[in-house]
Design a protein around this motif. Structure first.
Motif, mmCIF file in Angstrom:
data_model
loop_
_atom_site.group_PDB
_atom_site.id
_atom_site.type_symbol
_atom_site.label_atom_id
_atom_site.label_comp_id
_atom_site.label_asym_id
_atom_site.label_seq_id
_atom_site.Cartn_x
_atom_site.Cartn_y
_atom_site.Cartn_z
ATOM 1 N N SER A 51 0.842 -1.200 0.000
ATOM 2 C CA SER A 51 0.000 0.000 0.000
ATOM 3 C C SER A 51 0.874 1.246 0.000
ATOM 4 N N ASP A 52 1.802 1.315 -0.913
ATOM 5 C CA ASP A 52 2.782 2.393 -1.004
ATOM 6 C C ASP A 52 2.887 2.829 -2.467
ATOM 7 N N LEU A 53 2.701 4.110 -2.721
ATOM 8 C CA LEU A 53 2.699 4.627 -4.090
ATOM 9 C C LEU A 53 4.021 4.371 -4.809
ATOM 10 N N GLY A 54 5.134 4.572 -4.130
ATOM 11 C CA GLY A 54 6.438 4.358 -4.758
ATOM 12 C C GLY A 54 6.631 2.920 -5.204
ATOM 13 N N ARG A 55 6.213 1.994 -4.365
ATOM 14 C CA ARG A 55 6.350 0.580 -4.730
ATOM 15 C C ARG A 55 5.423 0.231 -5.884
ATOM 16 N N GLN A 56 4.222 0.758 -5.874
ATOM 17 C CA GLN A 56 3.282 0.494 -6.963
ATOM 18 C C GLN A 56 3.820 1.070 -8.272
ATOM 19 N N ARG A 57 4.438 2.232 -8.207
ATOM 20 C CA ARG A 57 5.047 2.833 -9.390
ATOM 21 C C ARG A 57 6.183 1.947 -9.898
ATOM 22 N N ARG A 58 7.013 1.411 -8.991
ATOM 23 C CA ARG A 58 8.118 0.540 -9.409
ATOM 24 C C ARG A 58 7.611 -0.767 -10.016
ATOM 25 N N MET A 59 6.473 -1.254 -9.553
ATOM 26 C CA MET A 59 5.890 -2.454 -10.157
ATOM 27 C C MET A 59 5.509 -2.168 -11.606
ATOM 28 N N GLU A 60 4.915 -1.015 -11.851
ATOM 29 C CA GLU A 60 4.556 -0.654 -13.224
ATOM 30 C C GLU A 60 5.805 -0.447 -14.074
ATOM 31 N N GLU A 61 6.804 0.235 -13.512
ATOM 32 C CA GLU A 61 8.042 0.477 -14.257
ATOM 33 C C GLU A 61 8.760 -0.821 -14.589
ATOM 34 N N SER A 62 8.642 -1.816 -13.734
ATOM 35 C CA SER A 62 9.249 -3.111 -13.996
ATOM 36 C C SER A 62 8.690 -3.703 -15.284
ATOM 37 N N GLU A 63 7.381 -3.604 -15.469
ATOM 38 C CA GLU A 63 6.749 -4.106 -16.696
ATOM 39 C C GLU A 63 7.101 -3.220 -17.894
ATOM 40 N N ILE A 64 6.983 -1.907 -17.736
ATOM 41 C CA ILE A 64 7.159 -0.980 -18.864
ATOM 42 C C ILE A 64 8.612 -0.882 -19.318
ATOM 43 N N HIS A 65 9.509 -0.632 -18.378
ATOM 44 C CA HIS A 65 10.887 -0.305 -18.750
ATOM 45 C C HIS A 65 11.874 -1.462 -18.675
ATOM 46 N N HIS A 66 11.535 -2.501 -17.924
ATOM 47 C CA HIS A 66 12.485 -3.589 -17.743
ATOM 48 C C HIS A 66 11.990 -4.925 -18.305
ATOM 49 N N ASP A 67 10.740 -4.949 -18.794
ATOM 50 C CA ASP A 67 10.152 -6.160 -19.379
ATOM 51 C C ASP A 67 10.277 -7.335 -18.411
ATOM 52 N N ARG A 68 9.952 -7.046 -17.155
ATOM 53 C CA ARG A 68 10.001 -8.032 -16.079
ATOM 54 C C ARG A 68 8.652 -8.041 -15.369
ATOM 55 N N PRO A 69 8.347 -9.094 -14.623
ATOM 56 C CA PRO A 69 7.086 -9.112 -13.866
ATOM 57 C C PRO A 69 6.994 -7.924 -12.914
ATOM 58 N N ALA A 70 5.780 -7.471 -12.654
ATOM 59 C CA ALA A 70 5.571 -6.350 -11.742
ATOM 60 C C ALA A 70 6.253 -6.597 -10.397
ATOM 61 N N LEU A 71 6.129 -7.797 -9.878
ATOM 62 C CA LEU A 71 6.727 -8.114 -8.583
ATOM 63 C C LEU A 71 8.237 -7.921 -8.591
ATOM 64 N N ALA A 72 8.880 -8.076 -9.742
ATOM 65 C CA ALA A 72 10.333 -7.908 -9.836
ATOM 66 C C ALA A 72 10.774 -6.512 -9.400
ATOM 67 N N GLY A 73 9.907 -5.526 -9.552
ATOM 68 C CA GLY A 73 10.260 -4.156 -9.186
ATOM 69 C C GLY A 73 10.388 -3.919 -7.695
ATOM 70 N N VAL A 74 9.852 -4.842 -6.885
ATOM 71 C CA VAL A 74 9.868 -4.639 -5.430
ATOM 72 C C VAL A 74 10.253 -5.889 -4.643
ATOM 73 N N VAL A 75 10.526 -7.005 -5.327
ATOM 74 C CA VAL A 75 10.679 -8.286 -4.626
ATOM 75 C C VAL A 75 11.849 -8.298 -3.644
ATOM 76 N N ARG A 76 12.952 -7.677 -3.991
ATOM 77 C CA ARG A 76 14.092 -7.675 -3.062
ATOM 78 C C ARG A 76 13.757 -6.908 -1.795
ATOM 79 N N GLU A 77 13.091 -5.794 -1.956
ATOM 80 C CA GLU A 77 12.682 -5.005 -0.788
ATOM 81 C C GLU A 77 11.657 -5.773 0.045
ATOM 82 N N LEU A 78 10.728 -6.457 -0.620
ATOM 83 C CA LEU A 78 9.736 -7.270 0.090
ATOM 84 C C LEU A 78 10.424 -8.366 0.896
#
Length: 177
Positions: free
Chosen positions: A40-67
């Motif tokens: 429930s954090d805007l920055g993390r949600q933004r990184r999930m979207e950026e993971s798909e858009i800019h890195h061609d990776r699953p949304a979870l990849a944008g935050v999984v290490r932090e999780l």
């Protein structure tokens, strides 16, 4: 800019798939409240979207290490029976889906890799046995891929390569030779 999607226990249980994880919500040892707070954090949600858009990776990849670095979540995944940890990891996938759908995304039906699983004998019950030896994540193996409902802003490398290797105008130029 999309607003933060806040997932509560109530909202999770109202989801058709979320309600199948009532065992995770009802188990006081599961760090599910920490999972909900984390996502429930805007920055993390933004990184999930950026993971798909800019890195061609699953949304979870944008935050999984932090999780995975959240102490309660890491402690649970490292110390519990593999079946219990699998249920939590699956519930995380449902949380990600709910958030992505609320933010204008849809599932693609494909999974993307997050890690390379250690060789474990089938049926192993040792806590922490199912982890990765390589890749991005330590505990999560695969995650759903998403695409924007109104279309992706960039073409994939695969789409671009297909266009270069098989140009659309190639067939129409055949009559010239």
């Amino acid at each position: 800019m999309p607003r933060t999607v806040r997932i509560t226990r109530k909202r999770f249980l109202e989801d058709r798939q979320g309600r199948t994880f009532s065992d995770v919500l009802d188990d006081p040892e599961q760090p599910f409240d920490e999972v909900l707070a984390f996502f429930s954090d805007l920055g993390r949600q933004r990184r999930m979207e950026e993971s798909e858009i800019h890195h061609d990776r699953p949304a979870l990849a944008g935050v999984v290490r932090e999780l995975e670095a959240q102490p309660a979540i890491d402690r649970f995944l490292a110390g519990e029976h593999p079946r219990r940890t699998k249920r939590l990891r699956q519930a995380v996938g449902v949380v990600v889906r709910i958030i992505m759908e609320k933010r204008g995304w849809q599932k693609t039906g494909r999974k993307g890799s997050l890690g390379v699983r250690v060789n474990v004998a089938r049926g192993t019950r040792t806590p922490g046995a199912y982890h990765n030896t390589g890749g991005l994540a330590f505990w999560f193996l695969r995650a759903e891929r998403y695409e924007r409902v109104d279309g992706m802003p960039f073409r994939s490398v695969r789409e671009r390569a297909e266009e270069v290797e098989h140009p659309a105008n190639e067939a129409s130029d055949d009559h010239l030779h």
